[in-house]
Every structure is written in C-alpha cells, then in structure tokens.
Design a protein around this motif. Structure first.
Motif, mmCIF file in Angstrom:
data_model
loop_
_atom_site.group_PDB
_atom_site.id
_atom_site.type_symbol
_atom_site.label_atom_id
_atom_site.label_comp_id
_atom_site.label_asym_id
_atom_site.label_seq_id
_atom_site.Cartn_x
_atom_site.Cartn_y
_atom_site.Cartn_z
ATOM 1 N N PHE A 131 0.970 -1.409 -0.208
ATOM 2 C CA PHE A 131 0.406 -0.697 -0.296
ATOM 3 C C PHE A 131 0.665 1.025 0.125
ATOM 4 N N PRO A 132 0.741 2.231 -0.718
ATOM 5 C CA PRO A 132 1.379 3.418 -1.347
ATOM 6 C C PRO A 132 1.770 4.008 -0.103
ATOM 7 N N ARG A 133 2.161 4.712 1.017
ATOM 8 C CA ARG A 133 2.118 5.084 1.928
ATOM 9 C C ARG A 133 2.851 7.336 1.720
ATOM 10 N N PRO A 134 4.431 7.936 1.476
ATOM 11 C CA PRO A 134 3.814 9.562 1.462
ATOM 12 C C PRO A 134 2.661 9.726 0.571
ATOM 13 N N ASN A 135 2.001 10.715 1.175
ATOM 14 C CA ASN A 135 1.694 11.660 1.035
ATOM 15 C C ASN A 135 0.405 11.160 -0.187
ATOM 16 N N SER A 136 0.826 10.457 -1.620
ATOM 17 C CA SER A 136 -0.163 10.295 -2.142
ATOM 18 C C SER A 136 -1.060 9.355 -1.921
ATOM 19 N N GLY A 137 -0.469 8.377 -0.681
ATOM 20 C CA GLY A 137 -1.242 7.662 -0.011
ATOM 21 C C GLY A 137 -2.978 7.736 0.402
ATOM 22 N N ILE A 138 -3.080 8.364 1.114
ATOM 23 C CA ILE A 138 -4.381 8.323 1.173
ATOM 24 C C ILE A 138 -5.244 8.837 0.192
ATOM 25 N N ALA A 139 -4.791 9.250 -0.811
ATOM 26 C CA ALA A 139 -5.172 9.882 -2.405
ATOM 27 C C ALA A 139 -5.380 8.175 -3.301
ATOM 28 N N THR A 140 -4.319 7.331 -2.752
ATOM 29 C CA THR A 140 -4.177 6.171 -4.361
ATOM 30 C C THR A 140 -5.172 5.293 -3.531
ATOM 31 N N ARG A 141 -5.292 4.865 -1.691
ATOM 32 C CA ARG A 141 -6.212 4.427 -1.404
ATOM 33 C C ARG A 141 -7.793 4.652 -1.858
ATOM 34 N N ARG A 142 -7.716 5.716 -1.689
ATOM 35 C CA ARG A 142 -9.362 6.032 -1.543
ATOM 36 C C ARG A 142 -9.795 6.065 -3.791
ATOM 37 N N ARG A 143 -9.052 6.184 -3.799
ATOM 38 C CA ARG A 143 -9.363 6.145 -5.738
ATOM 39 C C ARG A 143 -8.863 4.097 -5.949
ATOM 40 N N MET A 144 -7.903 3.747 -5.510
ATOM 41 C CA MET A 144 -7.846 2.265 -4.730
ATOM 42 C C MET A 144 -9.543 1.862 -4.880
ATOM 43 N N ALA A 171 -3.804 4.655 11.047
ATOM 44 C CA ALA A 171 -2.200 4.941 11.507
ATOM 45 C C ALA A 171 -1.306 5.166 10.344
ATOM 46 N N ALA A 172 -1.601 3.828 9.659
ATOM 47 C CA ALA A 172 -0.430 4.096 8.385
ATOM 48 C C ALA A 172 -1.150 5.357 7.745
ATOM 49 N N ASP A 173 -1.735 5.834 7.628
ATOM 50 C CA ASP A 173 -1.732 6.592 6.652
ATOM 51 C C ASP A 173 -1.295 7.903 7.695
ATOM 52 N N ILE A 174 -1.307 8.632 8.951
ATOM 53 C CA ILE A 174 -1.154 9.507 9.501
ATOM 54 C C ILE A 174 0.870 9.711 9.541
ATOM 55 N N GLU A 175 0.689 8.089 9.876
ATOM 56 C CA GLU A 175 2.686 8.330 9.411
ATOM 57 C C GLU A 175 2.945 9.145 8.411
ATOM 58 N N PRO A 176 3.422 9.134 7.331
ATOM 59 C CA PRO A 176 3.797 9.603 6.447
ATOM 60 C C PRO A 176 3.990 11.113 6.874
ATOM 61 N N VAL A 177 2.765 11.930 7.031
ATOM 62 C CA VAL A 177 2.177 13.319 7.724
ATOM 63 C C VAL A 177 2.240 13.387 8.866
ATOM 64 N N ALA A 178 3.248 12.451 9.984
ATOM 65 C CA ALA A 178 3.162 12.476 11.576
ATOM 66 C C ALA A 178 3.569 13.916 12.108
ATOM 67 N N ASP A 179 4.505 14.766 11.551
ATOM 68 C CA ASP A 179 4.592 15.486 12.615
ATOM 69 C C ASP A 179 3.960 17.119 12.158
ATOM 70 N N ASP A 180 3.361 16.898 11.145
ATOM 71 C CA ASP A 180 2.120 18.230 10.918
ATOM 72 C C ASP A 180 0.999 17.543 11.791
ATOM 73 N N PHE A 181 0.531 16.272 12.217
ATOM 74 C CA PHE A 181 -0.325 15.757 12.222
ATOM 75 C C PHE A 181 -0.834 16.297 13.951
ATOM 76 N N THR A 182 0.679 15.892 14.548
ATOM 77 C CA THR A 182 0.936 16.300 16.048
ATOM 78 C C THR A 182 0.587 17.442 16.171
ATOM 79 N N LYS A 183 0.954 18.655 15.434
ATOM 80 C CA LYS A 183 1.288 19.787 15.637
ATOM 81 C C LYS A 183 -0.543 20.050 15.327
#
Ligand SMILES: NC(=O)C1=CN([C@@H]2O[C@H](COP(=O)(O)OP(=O)(O)OC[C@H]3O[C@@H](n4cnc5c(N)ncnc54)[C@H](O)[C@@H]3O)[C@@H](O)[C@H]2O)C=CC1
Length: 540
Positions: A131-144, A171-183
C-alpha cells in the motif's frame, strides 16, 4: 545473632545485621543501623509479607505495571497488525462500549449502545502490504477503493471491505504526515481549551512523539484478535500517569474531540473519511480516552509526591548523586524508576531510577550522569541545591529477581542505580538466590560506587560483584585518584565481552544502562543460554 554495623565512606550507607540464617540489613545514608527487625516499606507491619520476611522468605511483590512498549516493539507490532488487520466484536470493542456507557451513566442518560456494536465484518482479507504511503497514500487508497466500488460510490459490501482497513490503516495513513499531524492536533487541543496549555511543557517535541507512538500502538492493537487485556491495562496505566499533569475528566472529552477532528482534517483533502471509517475512528478514540480517564479516576493514590533535596554529592566530575527526603514515603518496588519533575524545569517529567529501596524515612537517592546537551541531566548537574523540591509521578519498571533462580545483573554506568536498590532490598532477606553483578564503566575511576558494593559483597555470601572497564587508565579530567574499586575484582574490556564467559542457562538477567548496552547485552544473554523472557530491561 552477630551484628556488623558500620558507617562507610563516600556513597556507602549500609548497615548490616548478620543473622545465623544469612544477612539482613537496614541502612540510612549517614548511619548504619544494625536492627534485625527492619521491615521494608512494601511489607506493612503485621502483614503476611512482613511475617514472611521475618521468617527469611524472599518476599518481593510481583510487578503490577505494564511497561510502555519500546519504539521497536511498537513498529513490529504495528507492521504485523497492518498485514493481518481485521475488526471484530473483540474485548476492545466491549471496553469501548463499557467506557461510553459508563460516561452516559455518569451523565444520567440512557446507555448509547444498548445492543451490539457496529456490524463490521469480523474478518477480511489482508490489506495490501504494498500500500503506497507518503502523502499520495491516502489519495491512492481512496482511488483504489473508488475503483473497486465504482467511481460514485459502491455497494454496502464494498464499503465494508475498505472499512476493514480501519484503525490500523488510519495509523498507517497518519505516519507520513506524523509531524504535521501532532502539531495540528495539539494546536487544535489548546485552541479548544487554552487552560490545557499551562499543564504541558513549553517544548512539546517529546510529547508529540510519545503521543504518536501511543496512538499508533492503540490503533494497531485494537484490530488484533488478542492482547486487549494488555492494551486496556496499558491505557489505564497511561491515565494514572497523566494525573501528574492535573488533567480533569473534561480534558479527556476535549482531547477526544480534537483527535477526531484532526484525523478528519488529514483525510479532508482526499475526499474525507466515509461513515464506517469515521465510526471506527470514534470508537478507537473513545477507547483511548475512556480507558485513560477510567484509569486516572480509579487510582486512589496521590497524583504527585514531593521530596526535598537534602544532599548533592559529586563522586566524580561527571556524576551527581542527589538525595532527598519525601513528605510521605514513596511506594515502589526496588529496581523501579519514577517520573520526576525538578523545579528548574516545570511541567517537564523525566524517568529516573531510584537507587535505594523504599523506606519509612522517605529517603530517596538518584544517580545522574551529566550528558552534554542533555535536557534534564545538565540542569540537575549545574543547578540542583539542597532545599529544592522535586515532584514525583507514577513509578514503573520490571527489573526484579524471580523466585529462587540465579540472577545476573548487567549495570552500565548509572544503570547501577536500580541494581543497587534491588541489592540493598535483597540484603534484608535471609534467603536469596545467587546474584552476580557485572558493573561497567569507561575507566576504573568512573566506577563510582565501589565503596558501597564492596562491603555489600563481603557480607552477603549470595552476592558476587565483577567490575569491568573499557580502559585501563582514567581520563585526564578525573583528578581524584580512584582507589575504592580495588576492593572488588576488576576486568578490562567491554561489559558484553565479559558476559561471553558466563553460562546464563536458567538465569534471570537484569540489564540497565545506555540504550546500546541494553540491546547488545540482551542479545549476548540469549546467546549465553538465557531464555528471552528472562532477560529484562527497562528502556527509560
Ligand atoms: N533502567 C535503566 O536501564 C537505566 C538506564 N540508565 C541510563 O544509563 C545510561 C548511563 O550512562 P553512563 O553512565 O554515561 O554510561 P557510559 O556511557 O559511561 O557506559 C557505561 C558502560 O556501558 C557500556 N556501554 C555504553 N554504551 C554501550 C554500547 N552501545 N554497547 C555496549 N556497551 C555499552 C560501556 O562500555 C560501559 O561499560 C544513561 O543514559 C542513563 O539514562 C540509567 C539508570 C537506569
């Protein structure tokens, strides 16, 4: 009875009362007390434990706390969870329901979930490990997902299929944007309730990282088929820990709202979470905050303890030994560590190992190495003075002997502190398993507590101490000529090399010290025959 009380120099503060059955000891910092009836604090006078100790039994209580999983364990756990995630009507879900119903009951309304929970399939196919991760992950998942459902939404079954990704996938989708997410999360939290800002330290970096690990652990553990009891206990412990910040019940509601909103914000640019994922998210967050709140609420002990610094020693230029007396004796098990706040760093909590066993005088001792650039250690080192008031939160830690099995202790540098606490406590028992302590330092003059260890080894036949140093000679800055270490055997080389001569089959192996040592010595212990479950570390 033959008594052998003494007052030793330096850090040594041990008094012994040797009995026909073995050695018992009571101690205080300055004066030795030869008193056979000294009962440790964890055995209430007149209790069965106190009687057992008086009769010579080794009565260390079993540990209660669940350790925080290490970052590595979390990652492994999480990877496995993502591979085989499934949502079902597990114990975790029952806990969510109980927690929500409990909230409703306290609010006086009818329980929200009187019947079964959500009808999410109990099992399903594994998520795609590629499953693709960084940034494009969510969009790709939604497309799939959309392609599997038809672009404009699909059948109920198709929605259920992607909902199986559930919390682990969030949790996996948050990981690539973890820093921004927690901020974003903490900004949102403090905007919702500005009073919360004052409860946390100015620098939130550590908190944000810890929060993310907890979230990751919870979101990947819930979909697991088992281990929910551990998860519940972990969260309850976390709630008990967080009492030290002064959190109220309302703060948990605010946190739940902020967390849910921030996860939605992550998915917003990609079409948002669908209803099932949103429901799953809400359940996960309710579990997290609900069980924490319950853990905090059900703990009758004070959230914080206070102790006053009475002495600061400097055994060598790189080490502080800080001694305090608590307002009320602290309850802990020898070998444990305690969350500590010093007055120079308000709202910052750090774990420190206790170097003495619990005692009725409330005496506490900590060994703190000056770490260049170290946040707390350098402040303690430079600024701690008698009269300072330190505060303490929860105690943790799993270092302890186990029954009659021989114990091998590996202590690197100030990793000696918890071992010393255990040894002093054991010296109060008539019967102990054999203990071999290997204590390591960079050079002989950095073996800072030989003055305590030598008499302890001399008067307790079950104890053997071996000192190990990397270098044969001391660094130039160690001006005080060190001699105390000569009273105990000394080897040169690394601590891990020193283990290569040992047969650790059937041994309980306790390890404390720098992180690299914890890892290397754990591997060496297993290689020398110890069972992995008998190798215990507490990464602080
Ligand atoms: N429960 C625990 O695990 C405790 C851990 N600590 C930690 O222990 C550390 C002690 O630091 P120092 O006194 O400066 O120790 P240090 O750096 O002087 O090292 C002490 C001993 O550990 C060995 N060692 C260090 N790094 C190693 C590595 N990567 N692999 C194998 N062996 C290694 C050294 O050779 C030496 O024998 C601190 O970071 C402190 O936070 C302190 C108290 C309790």
């Amino acid at each position: 009875m033959t008594a052998a009380g003494f007052r030793a120099t330096g850090l040594a503060a041990t008094g012994f009362a040797t009995t026909a059955r073995g050695a018992t000891a009571c101690w205080t910092w300055g004066t030795a007390i030869a008193a056979p009836g000294c009962a440790p604090l964890w055995a209430a006078p007149g209790s069965a434990e106190a009687a057992a100790i008086a009769n010579g039994a080794n009565a260390m209580p079993a540990p209660r706390a669940i350790p925080y999983p290490s970052l590595r364990r979390w990652r492994l756990f999480r990877k496995a969870a993502i591979r085989r995630t499934s949502l079902g009507s597990s114990g975790a879900w029952t806990a969510i329901r109980s927690s929500r119903n409990a909230q409703d009951e306290t609010r006086g309304s009818a329980p929200r979930d009187p019947g079964r929970m959500y009808s999410i399939p109990a099992s399903g196919g594994p998520t795609d490990p590629r499953f693709p991760r960084p940034n494009s992950g969510i969009a790709t998942r939604r497309r799939m997902e959309r392609s599997s459902q038809g672009e404009h939404g699909g059948s109920r079954a198709a929605v259920g299929a992607h909902a199986r990704h559930g919390l682990a996938q969030i949790a996996a989708d948050i990981e690539p944007v973890a820093d921004d997410f927690t901020k974003g999360l903490f900004a949102r939290l403090f905007a919702l309730d500005p009073s919360l800002r004052d409860l946390f330290p100015a620098n939130m970096t550590g908190h944000r990282a810890t929060f993310l690990r907890v979230l990751d652990h919870v979101f990947t553990s819930i979909p697991q088929p088992d281990g929910h009891d551990d998860l519940i206990e972990f969260l309850a412990q976390l709630g008990r820990d967080h009492r030290k910040y002064g959190l109220t019940e309302a703060h948990y509601d605010t946190m739940a709202a902020a967390l849910i909103a921030e996860v939605h914000a992550v998915y917003e640019p990609h079409g948002g979470l669908d209803d099932e994922d949103a429901a799953v998210l809400e359940q996960g967050v309710q579990l997290l905050t609900g069980v924490m709140r319950g853990g905090a609420h059900s703990d009758p002990t004070p959230a914080r303890r206070r102790a006053r610094v009475v002495e600061v020693l400097r055994p060598h230029p790189g080490l502080s030994v800080v001694r305090l007396v608590a307002d009320e004796p602290l309850l802990f098990r020898p070998g444990q560590y305690v969350e500590t706040q010093i007055p120079q760093m308000p709202r910052v909590w750090r774990p420190l190992s206790l170097a003495m066993p619990p005692n009725t005088q409330g005496q506490l001792e900590f060994h703190i190495r000056a770490v260049p650039g170290g946040y707390l250690s350098s402040t303690v080192f430079g600024e701690t003075r008698p009269g300072d008031v330190w505060q303490f939160g929860q105690v943790h830690g799993l270092l302890r002997p186990d029954g009659d099995r021989p114990v091998t202790m590996i202590a690197g540098g100030t990793g000696l502190a918890p071992m010393k606490s255990i040894l002093l406590a054991m010296s109060m028992n008539a019967n102990n398993p054999d203990v071999h302590l290997l204590v390591g330092a960079r050079s002989p003059g950095l073996l800072y507590d030989s003055e305590s260890l030598a008499p302890l080894a001399a008067t307790n036949p079950w104890l053997k101490v071996t000192q190990v140093t990397d270098a044969r000679s001391d660094p130039w800055w160690l001006k005080r000529p060190a001699t105390a270490y000569r009273a105990l055997p000394l080897r040169h080389g690394s601590l891990v090399d020193a283990m290569s001569r040992l047969d650790l089959t059937g041994h309980r192996v306790l390890i404390a010290g720098p992180r690299g040592l914890l890892r290397a010595a754990s591997e060496a212990a297993v290689a020398r025959g110890a069972a992995p479950e008998d190798v215990v570390t507490d990464p602080l």
